[in-house]
Design a protein around this motif. Structure first.
Motif, PDB file in Angstrom:
ATOM      1  N   VAL A  44      -7.948  -4.656   1.607  1.00 30.02           N
ATOM      2  CA  VAL A  44      -7.265  -3.378   1.780  1.00 30.02           C
ATOM      3  C   VAL A  44      -8.152  -2.467   2.625  1.00 30.02           C
ATOM      4  O   VAL A  44      -9.359  -2.366   2.378  1.00 30.02           O
ATOM      5  CB  VAL A  44      -6.975  -2.714   0.427  1.00 30.02           C
ATOM      6  CG1 VAL A  44      -6.264  -1.377   0.620  1.00 30.02           C
ATOM      7  CG2 VAL A  44      -6.134  -3.633  -0.459  1.00 30.02           C
ATOM      8  N   ALA A  49       0.873  -1.175   0.000  1.00 29.82           N
ATOM      9  CA  ALA A  49       0.000   0.000   0.000  1.00 29.82           C
ATOM     10  C   ALA A  49       0.905   1.218   0.000  1.00 29.82           C
ATOM     11  O   ALA A  49       1.564   1.527   0.995  1.00 29.82           O
ATOM     12  CB  ALA A  49      -0.905  -0.016   1.226  1.00 29.82           C
ATOM     13  N   ILE A  64      -1.660   0.636  -5.028  1.00 29.95           N
ATOM     14  CA  ILE A  64      -1.179  -0.669  -4.565  1.00 29.95           C
ATOM     15  C   ILE A  64      -0.111  -1.107  -5.555  1.00 29.95           C
ATOM     16  O   ILE A  64      -0.358  -1.199  -6.760  1.00 29.95           O
ATOM     17  CB  ILE A  64      -2.306  -1.717  -4.514  1.00 29.95           C
ATOM     18  CG1 ILE A  64      -3.456  -1.236  -3.627  1.00 29.95           C
ATOM     19  CG2 ILE A  64      -1.756  -3.050  -4.002  1.00 29.95           C
ATOM     20  CD1 ILE A  64      -3.097  -1.036  -2.174  1.00 29.95           C
TER      21      ILE A  64
END
Length: 391
Positions: free
Chosen positions: A370, A318, A323
């Motif tokens: 995420v 991240a 990403i």
């Protein structure tokens, strides 16, 4: 893995070619996407044309080399965060660490609300923490955290939690009972990330400008970083030459090497503590930033927050509003997001934007979870990386 629900709580199975699915299947913006019985009317699109959240069955996306992204839970695109209302109707205050247990349940540390959520079978429950900031061990409903920022599972199924404001690492048992693994008396000590070697039981902690290791035999020791702000590869230990600038995330590969998200991706030998740069050009300027893909010696990162080593042999990072994917040689490719950034997040089968992805974890082969704790989004996203399933 919990189902991903569509409008009104029904399962959604859209065609990935249908452009309309990117604006459809809307359910209670700002609340838990997995809840059934959703009755609120969909809100209008936000300013600037940013779409409201879309909840899509990512596992039915069909063959594609492009990752498919769906919102799992929480508020996105400017929804008001921080509600601790009835389960199935809340948004996260500030999502921190994510972890997934052996049964596929998702655990999320909520930094601002001082609790740990469990999301499983279409329901969210407060797994541990009373919601009041403090430092108290005990049962799940009376225990207290103060800004739990990161966590990982050990081999026994306990959550190891970095409790940042209490300068402690806590242990949460499968029933939610909390104990303290260790606490520092140093007023400046703040754990930022944790990773557990499930074979040895060693816990690795990122703290300020140092990397610590904790084991039952040796206790808490400094593995790498001499405490000086800088970017220097070198020998480990408290008196070694290695220096870190802004270490955040930590992950372990299959061999037990420790990877740290700093200005670049650093690699730490778990035995000696020696530090090398695994990926990213050593910046001539300590504050240099960039999104350059390519070989590790020339690649650049904007500001890595978190990373995870996946069974496919890649690190997923991240980084800023993206990403990134890093192979075993350190070569970098941007997988999701745009360096230009956006005001909010959009689901879909296209390269989407993030405001500030803060933590990342694997959820089985080819799937990432995420979380975003800053910017406009306060949510968990499921990323199905379809390229893993191509013949």
């Amino acid at each position: 893995m919990p189902d991903i629900m569509g409008a009104g709580g029904e399962e959604a199975f859209p065609s990935p070619e249908d452009e309309a699915v990117k604006r459809a299947a809307l359910c209670c913006a700002g609340s838990l996407a997995l809840a059934a019985g959703c009755s609120q009317s969909p809100p209008p699109p936000r300013d600037g044309g940013c779409p409201p959240p879309v909840f899509i069955n990512a596992l039915d996306a069909g063959p594609s080399s492009v990752p498919f992204i769906a919102t799992l839970a929480g508020g996105v695109c400017g929804d008001s965060p921080g509600s601790l209302g009835p389960e199935g109707s809340f948004s996260f205050g500030s999502p921190g660490g994510i972890a997934v247990d052996a049964q596929g349940a998702i655990y999320l540390s909520d930094i601002d609300n001082h609790v740990i959520w469990q999301i499983a079978k279409g329901q969210a429950v407060r797994f541990s923490g009373s919601g009041h900031a403090g430092f108290l061990d005990g049962p799940n409903d009376t225990s207290q955290f103060d800004r739990p920022i990161a966590m990982d599972f050990d081999a026994q199924g306990n959550l190891v939690v970095a409790d940042s404001e209490e300068r402690a690492v806590r242990l949460v048992e499968p029933d939610g009972t909390v104990s303290t693994l260790f606490a520092s008396q140093d007023p400046d000590w703040r754990p930022r990330a944790v990773a557990v070697n499930r074979r040895s039981g060693t816990v690795y902690i990122v703290e300020n400008k140092r990397i610590f290791a904790f084991s039952a035999d040796a206790g808490l020791t400094i593995l790498a970083g001499n405490g000086t702000f800088g970017y220097v590869d070198g020998t480990g230990g408290p008196d070694g030459g290695a220096e870190f600038a802004v270490p955040n995330g930590v992950a372990l590969d299959d061999a037990g090497y420790v990877f740290v998200a700093d200005l670049n991706i650093r690699k730490v030998d778990p035995l000696t503590g020696d530090v090398t740069t695994f990926s990213g050009a050593v910046p001539p300027d300590i504050l240099a930033r960039g999104y350059t893909d390519g070989p590790g010696s020339t690649a650049s990162f904007d500001g890595p927050n978190a990373l995870i080593w996946m069974p496919d042999g890649f690190l997923y990072v991240a980084d800023g509003v993206t990403i990134r994917k890093v192979d075993s040689t350190g070569t970098v490719a941007t997988l999701l997001g745009s360096p230009d950034g956006y005001a909010c997040y959009s689901d879909g089968i296209f390269p989407s934007a993030w405001t500030a992805p803060s933590s990342i974890v694997g959820d089985g082969p080819g799937r990432l979870l995420v979380a975003e704790q800053d910017g406009e989004n306060h949510a968990i996203f499921l990323c199905t990386l379809r390229e893993f399933f191509l013949p």
